[in-house]
Write a protein that holds these residues in place. Structure first.
Motif, mmCIF file in Angstrom:
data_model
loop_
_atom_site.group_PDB
_atom_site.id
_atom_site.type_symbol
_atom_site.label_atom_id
_atom_site.label_comp_id
_atom_site.label_asym_id
_atom_site.label_seq_id
_atom_site.Cartn_x
_atom_site.Cartn_y
_atom_site.Cartn_z
ATOM 1 N N VAL A 142 -27.316 -27.760 -49.038
ATOM 2 C CA VAL A 142 -26.089 -28.653 -49.096
ATOM 3 C C VAL A 142 -25.681 -28.491 -47.535
ATOM 4 O O VAL A 142 -25.038 -29.473 -46.800
ATOM 5 C CB VAL A 142 -25.086 -28.285 -49.995
ATOM 6 C CG1 VAL A 142 -24.369 -26.808 -49.617
ATOM 7 C CG2 VAL A 142 -23.907 -29.326 -49.928
ATOM 8 N N GLU A 143 -26.166 -27.525 -46.873
ATOM 9 C CA GLU A 143 -25.636 -27.053 -45.351
ATOM 10 C C GLU A 143 -26.625 -28.037 -44.470
ATOM 11 O O GLU A 143 -26.625 -27.437 -43.402
ATOM 12 C CB GLU A 143 -25.804 -25.663 -45.189
ATOM 13 C CG GLU A 143 -24.890 -24.712 -45.862
ATOM 14 C CD GLU A 143 -25.290 -23.359 -45.768
ATOM 15 O OE1 GLU A 143 -26.339 -22.765 -45.228
ATOM 16 O OE2 GLU A 143 -24.269 -22.563 -46.401
ATOM 17 N N ARG A 144 -27.491 -28.660 -44.998
ATOM 18 C CA ARG A 144 -28.213 -29.630 -43.970
ATOM 19 C C ARG A 144 -29.537 -29.037 -43.420
ATOM 20 O O ARG A 144 -29.880 -29.276 -42.200
ATOM 21 C CB ARG A 144 -27.455 -30.141 -42.883
ATOM 22 C CG ARG A 144 -26.274 -31.338 -43.576
ATOM 23 C CD ARG A 144 -25.433 -31.769 -42.281
ATOM 24 N NE ARG A 144 -24.638 -30.729 -41.784
ATOM 25 C CZ ARG A 144 -23.909 -30.933 -40.721
ATOM 26 N NH1 ARG A 144 -23.841 -32.148 -40.225
ATOM 27 N NH2 ARG A 144 -23.270 -29.917 -40.539
ATOM 28 N N ASP A 277 -21.429 -38.294 -48.471
ATOM 29 C CA ASP A 277 -21.033 -37.173 -47.707
ATOM 30 C C ASP A 277 -20.536 -36.076 -47.987
ATOM 31 O O ASP A 277 -19.799 -36.292 -49.267
ATOM 32 C CB ASP A 277 -20.218 -37.778 -46.554
ATOM 33 C CG ASP A 277 -20.898 -38.494 -45.420
ATOM 34 O OD1 ASP A 277 -22.091 -38.781 -45.590
ATOM 35 O OD2 ASP A 277 -20.104 -39.118 -44.672
ATOM 36 N N ARG A 280 -16.818 -32.428 -45.476
ATOM 37 C CA ARG A 280 -16.942 -32.043 -43.940
ATOM 38 C C ARG A 280 -17.999 -32.335 -43.303
ATOM 39 O O ARG A 280 -17.891 -32.073 -41.918
ATOM 40 C CB ARG A 280 -16.557 -30.723 -44.295
ATOM 41 C CG ARG A 280 -15.275 -30.111 -44.510
ATOM 42 C CD ARG A 280 -14.773 -28.784 -44.634
ATOM 43 N NE ARG A 280 -15.680 -28.177 -45.719
ATOM 44 C CZ ARG A 280 -15.889 -26.701 -45.907
ATOM 45 N NH1 ARG A 280 -15.700 -26.249 -44.842
ATOM 46 N NH2 ARG A 280 -16.517 -26.496 -47.053
ATOM 47 N N TRP A 281 -18.982 -32.938 -43.845
ATOM 48 C CA TRP A 281 -20.256 -33.223 -43.040
ATOM 49 C C TRP A 281 -21.022 -34.449 -43.596
ATOM 50 O O TRP A 281 -20.897 -34.532 -44.957
ATOM 51 C CB TRP A 281 -21.126 -32.184 -42.643
ATOM 52 C CG TRP A 281 -21.373 -31.252 -43.750
ATOM 53 C CD1 TRP A 281 -22.640 -31.672 -44.651
ATOM 54 C CD2 TRP A 281 -20.978 -30.048 -44.169
ATOM 55 N NE1 TRP A 281 -22.648 -30.694 -45.482
ATOM 56 C CE2 TRP A 281 -21.791 -29.765 -45.341
ATOM 57 C CE3 TRP A 281 -19.858 -29.120 -43.759
ATOM 58 C CZ2 TRP A 281 -21.441 -28.731 -45.878
ATOM 59 C CZ3 TRP A 281 -19.557 -27.925 -44.422
ATOM 60 C CH2 TRP A 281 -20.440 -27.692 -45.534
ATOM 61 N N SER A 282 -21.694 -35.079 -42.883
ATOM 62 C CA SER A 282 -22.624 -36.069 -43.253
ATOM 63 C C SER A 282 -23.769 -35.560 -43.943
ATOM 64 O O SER A 282 -24.285 -34.503 -43.345
ATOM 65 C CB SER A 282 -23.163 -36.982 -42.087
ATOM 66 O OG SER A 282 -23.970 -37.499 -42.141
ATOM 67 N N ARG A 284 -26.677 -37.274 -44.249
ATOM 68 C CA ARG A 284 -27.764 -38.136 -43.703
ATOM 69 C C ARG A 284 -29.157 -37.581 -43.276
ATOM 70 O O ARG A 284 -30.329 -38.185 -43.593
ATOM 71 C CB ARG A 284 -27.393 -39.444 -42.866
ATOM 72 C CG ARG A 284 -26.362 -40.207 -43.638
ATOM 73 C CD ARG A 284 -26.127 -41.499 -42.996
ATOM 74 N NE ARG A 284 -26.963 -41.891 -41.681
ATOM 75 C CZ ARG A 284 -26.332 -42.144 -40.661
ATOM 76 N NH1 ARG A 284 -25.202 -42.120 -40.510
ATOM 77 N NH2 ARG A 284 -27.144 -42.201 -39.513
ATOM 78 N N ARG A 285 -28.933 -36.488 -42.593
ATOM 79 C CA ARG A 285 -30.026 -35.865 -41.947
ATOM 80 C C ARG A 285 -30.152 -34.420 -42.153
ATOM 81 O O ARG A 285 -28.971 -33.751 -42.765
ATOM 82 C CB ARG A 285 -30.006 -36.272 -40.319
ATOM 83 C CG ARG A 285 -30.324 -37.604 -40.119
ATOM 84 C CD ARG A 285 -30.515 -37.945 -38.532
ATOM 85 N NE ARG A 285 -29.037 -37.507 -37.926
ATOM 86 C CZ ARG A 285 -28.749 -37.743 -36.795
ATOM 87 N NH1 ARG A 285 -29.813 -37.949 -36.022
ATOM 88 N NH2 ARG A 285 -27.520 -37.734 -36.233
ATOM 89 N N ASP B 103 -18.335 -38.712 -36.242
ATOM 90 C CA ASP B 103 -18.072 -37.404 -36.579
ATOM 91 C C ASP B 103 -16.606 -36.779 -36.264
ATOM 92 O O ASP B 103 -15.966 -36.294 -37.037
ATOM 93 C CB ASP B 103 -19.107 -36.343 -36.087
ATOM 94 C CG ASP B 103 -19.772 -35.635 -36.929
ATOM 95 O OD1 ASP B 103 -19.487 -35.887 -38.125
ATOM 96 O OD2 ASP B 103 -20.523 -34.417 -36.664
ATOM 97 N N ARG B 107 -14.543 -36.039 -39.412
ATOM 98 C CA ARG B 107 -14.468 -34.862 -39.768
ATOM 99 C C ARG B 107 -13.470 -33.872 -39.025
ATOM 100 O O ARG B 107 -13.542 -33.650 -37.664
ATOM 101 C CB ARG B 107 -15.917 -34.052 -39.437
ATOM 102 C CG ARG B 107 -17.200 -35.048 -39.651
ATOM 103 C CD ARG B 107 -17.244 -35.070 -41.179
ATOM 104 N NE ARG B 107 -18.428 -36.204 -41.372
ATOM 105 C CZ ARG B 107 -18.805 -36.898 -42.326
ATOM 106 N NH1 ARG B 107 -17.868 -36.493 -43.271
ATOM 107 N NH2 ARG B 107 -19.508 -37.606 -42.436
ATOM 108 N N PHE B 109 -12.718 -30.570 -38.825
ATOM 109 C CA PHE B 109 -13.030 -29.464 -38.073
ATOM 110 C C PHE B 109 -14.017 -29.944 -36.721
ATOM 111 O O PHE B 109 -13.520 -29.264 -35.597
ATOM 112 C CB PHE B 109 -13.848 -28.520 -38.735
ATOM 113 C CG PHE B 109 -15.345 -28.903 -39.012
ATOM 114 C CD1 PHE B 109 -15.855 -29.686 -39.712
ATOM 115 C CD2 PHE B 109 -16.115 -27.996 -38.102
ATOM 116 C CE1 PHE B 109 -17.220 -29.675 -39.769
ATOM 117 C CE2 PHE B 109 -17.592 -28.162 -38.107
ATOM 118 C CZ PHE B 109 -18.154 -28.847 -38.974
#
Lengths: 320, 203
Positions: A142-144, A277, A280-282, A284-285, B103, B107, B109
Motif C-alpha cells: 500500500v506504500e507504493r 487513491d 494521503r497518496w495516489s 497510480r504508480r 499532489d 495531499r 502533507f
C-alpha cells in the motif's frame, strides 16, 4: 523476455528460468569472486559457481507453471531485508534484524468458528498432507513499492476444504501470533495486537489465495512471516497476514488491524486499485524494488482475470 | 572563531556525504531512493531544530557564541530541505509537473512540505550580511517565520506516518521545549537555574 515456445533450440540449451531470473545475484557473486581471485592471481582456477542456496532449510516442491510472472524476481536479499512486519518494529530493516528471536517450532494452527471439525493442527502434519508448489507472484504494498517473489506453499482452499466450514461461515479471519517476549514490536501499542486480517469466503476459496511456508526454495525467513503466512497477491501487502496461529470462520465481516487503526484509509477489501487513491497518496504508480523508474500499478495487481468477477457490481470506491 | 566555523561547516556536510557514499556503494537498503528522501527530510528537520537550539543555548550558557552558528545552521536547513524536495520531484514524480501540482493541491502533507520550503527560500536568500542590512527592521520579522516552518514540517511529518508516531512526537517535544525559550520570563527563570558559563576558547 523469456522464450515461451520452444523453437529449434534443445531444452538443454536454454538457461533454466530460475537461474536466468537470478542472474543479477549470479553476476554479483561471479564478479566478487572473480575480482578476489584475480587479485590473488588465481583467476585461471576459477570455475563456474554452483548456486548453494541462501542457508535455510530447502523444501521439496513442484513448480506451478500457471502462476508465474515474466518479470525479473526481486533479489533474495531485498525480499528478506525490506519488510513491513510491525511485530518486529516499524522500520523496514528492523524485522530482518530482530526476527531471529522468534521460535517457530513447534507451531500449531487453531481452526475454530463455524467449521465441522474445529481443531488444532500441527504445521508439520498440514504440510505433509500437501504437495508444496512454487508460485511466482507480484506483491504490491500500500506504500507504493512492489516485488516479485517465488513463494512455496499450497492453496488456502485446500486447507478450507479439509476443515469443512459450515453454511454459516461467510468470512475467514486470521490472527498472527502474540508473543511480545519474542516479537519486540508488540511491546509497544503501535497496532492493536494480535494482528488480524480477513477474507470473504469466495476470496479465500479463489485459487490465487495461497498459504506460503517458503520462498526461493527454502523455508520462510522469520521476517517474511515464518512459518506460515497468507499470500493474496491481488490485495495490498498488509492483507497477506504473517505467522498465522488462528483461522476462524465467521458470519460477520472481521475487522482487520489496519482498518481498526485507520478506517478511512484501509478498508476490508484493500484490493490493489490504481483508480482509488489512498487518502494521503495516489496509488497510480509504484516502484518495483531494484528499479529506478516507476511502473504503472495494474488493476488487481495484474490479476484481474482471476479475481475481477468476485467484485462484479461492487462500487470499489466505496468498498476499498 | 574561524576554526570553529569551518569545523561546523564541514561537520554539517557529513550527513549528505555519507548518504551519497552509501548510495554509491549500494548500501542504502532495498529502496535507496526512499531512503534518500526520508533521510534528507529527517536531516532538514534536525538542522531546523539545531538552528532553533542556538538561542536556548545562549540563555543556558550565558554566552553569545551560539548565535554565531545560527545563520550557518539555518542555511543548512534550507540545503537539506532542498535536497529533500528534489528527491520528491525527481525520484517520486520524475518531473511530472501536472502530477506534482495535483499532489500539492490534493495531499495535505505534501502541501505542508512544499509550503515550508517556499517559506524557507526567502529566509535563505536574505541570510547574507548585505541583505540583512538592506532589509533593516523587517529582517527579524521575516526570519521569525522559521517558527511557522517548524509547525508546518512537524505537521508534514505527523501526516505521513502510518501508525508509529514515536519519532514525530519526539521531535515535536524538542520543538516545544526550544520554543518556550523564546519567552522572556522563562529565559530569566532558566538563566537562574544554570549557574555555569561555557565560553568558546578564542584563537
Amino acid at each position: 523476455m523469456f522464450i515461451k515456445k520452444a523453437v529449434s533450440i534443445k531444452p538443454s540449451e536454454i538457461t533454466p528460468k530460475e537461474i536466468y531470473q537470478q542472474r543479477r545475484q549470479f553476476l554479483k557473486t561471479s564478479i566478487n569472486t572473480g575480482l578476489g581471485l584475480a587479485a590473488t592471481g588465481l583467476l585461471a582456477t576459477h570455475t563456474a559457481d554452483v548456486f548453494a542456496g541462501y542457508g535455510l532449510k530447502t523444501l521439496k516442491h513442484v513448480k506451478n507453471t500457471k502462476y508465474t510472472v515474466d518479470d525479473d524476481l526481486t533479489e533474495y536479499k531485498d525480499v528478506t531485508t525490506y519488510n513491513n512486519f510491525y511485530e518486529f518494529g516499524t522500520s523496514k530493516s528492523s524485522p530482518a534484524a530482530t526476527a531471529h528471536k522468534l521460535n517457530t517450532t513447534p507451531w500449531s494452527i487453531k481452526v475454530e468458528g463455524h467449521v465441522e471439525k474445529p481443531a488444532t493442527y500441527h504445521l508439520e502434519d498440514l504440510m505433509n498432507e500437501q504437495t508444496l508448489e512454487e508460485r511466482i507472484y507480484r506483491l504490491r504494498c500500500v506504500e507504493r513499492w512492489s516485488m516479485v517473489i517465488p513463494w512455496l506453499g499450497f492453496p488456502l482452499s485446500e486447507l478450507i476444504k479439509k476443515v469443512k466450514p459450515t453454511s454459516k461461515a461467510k468470512y475467514v479471519e486470521f490472527s498472527t501470533l502474540y508473543r511480545p517476549e519474542e516479537m519486540q514490536g508488540q511491546r509497544r501499542g503501535v497496532l492493536d495486537w494480535p494482528y488480524v486480517e480477513g477474507l470473504r469466503m469466495d476470496e479465500a476459496m479463489n485459487p490465487l489465495a495461497f498459504l506460503a511456508v517458503g520462498l526461493y526454495g527454502e523455508v520462510l525467513p522469520n521476517q517474511n512471516g515464518a512459518p506460515i503466512r497468507l499470500v493474496v497477491p491481488w490485495k495490498y501487502g498488509f492483507k497477506s497476514i504473517k505467522s498465522i496461529v488462528t483461522i476462524r470462520f465467521t458470519e460477520q465481516q472481521p475487522v482487520s488491524s489496519w482498518t481498526r487503526a485507520a478506517p478511512r484509509e484501509y478498508g476490508f477489501y484493500s484490493n490493489v486499485n490504481p483508480n482509488v487513491d489512498h487518502p494521503r497518496w495516489s496509488q497510480r504508480r509504484e516502484r518495483r524494488i531494484g528499479e529506478f523508474l516507476k511502473r504503472k500499478t495494474l488493476m488487481f495487481n495484474g490479476y484481474a482475470d482471476e479475481v475481477a468477477h468476485l467484485y462484479a457490481g461492487m462500487d470499489l470506491k466505496k468498498y476499498f | 572563531m574561524r576554526f570553529y566555523k569551518i569545523s561546523v561547516f564541514i561537520l554539517c556536510l557529513l550527513p549528505i556525504s555519507l548518504l551519497l557514499y552509501f548510495f554509491y556503494i549500494d548500501e542504502l537498503g532495498a529502496n535507496p531512493f526512499e531512503t534518500l528522501t526520508r533521510q534528507s527530510g529527517e536531516w532538514s528537520l534536525r538542522f531546523l531544530l539545531l538552528t532553533l537550539a542556538m538561542t536556548p543555548l545562549k540563555v543556558i550558557l550565558k554566552q553569545s557564541w551560539p548565535l554565531k552558528f545560527r545563520r550557518m545552521l539555518g542555511v543548512y536547513t534550507f540545503f537539506y530541505a532542498s535536497i529533500h524536495l528534489l528527491t520528491y520531484i525527481w525520484f517520486d514524480q520524475f518531473f511530472d509537473w501536472p502530477e506534482i501540482w495535483l499532489d500539492i493541491v490534493k495531499r495535505p502533507f505534501i502541501t505542508m512540505g512544499v509550503l515550508s520550503w517556499f517559506i524557507l527560500l526567502p529566509l535563505a536568500v536574505t541570510s547574507t550580511k548585505a541583505m540583512k542590512k538592506r532589509s533593516g527592521r523587517y529582517w527579524k520579522k521575516l526570519h521569525q517565520f522559521v517558527y511557522l516552518v517548524g509547525v508546518l514540517v512537524l505537521l508534514h511529518y505527523f501526516m505521513l506516518v502510518k501508525a508509529d508516531y514515536w519519532w514525530p512526537v519526539l521531535y515535536a517535544v524538542i520543538f516545544i521545549v526550544l520554543m518556550t525559550f523564546r519567552f522572556k520570563a522563562i529565559q530569566q527563570g532558566i538563566s537562574h537555574l544554570f549557574w555555569f558559563k561555557i565560553p568558546l576558547r578564542q584563537e
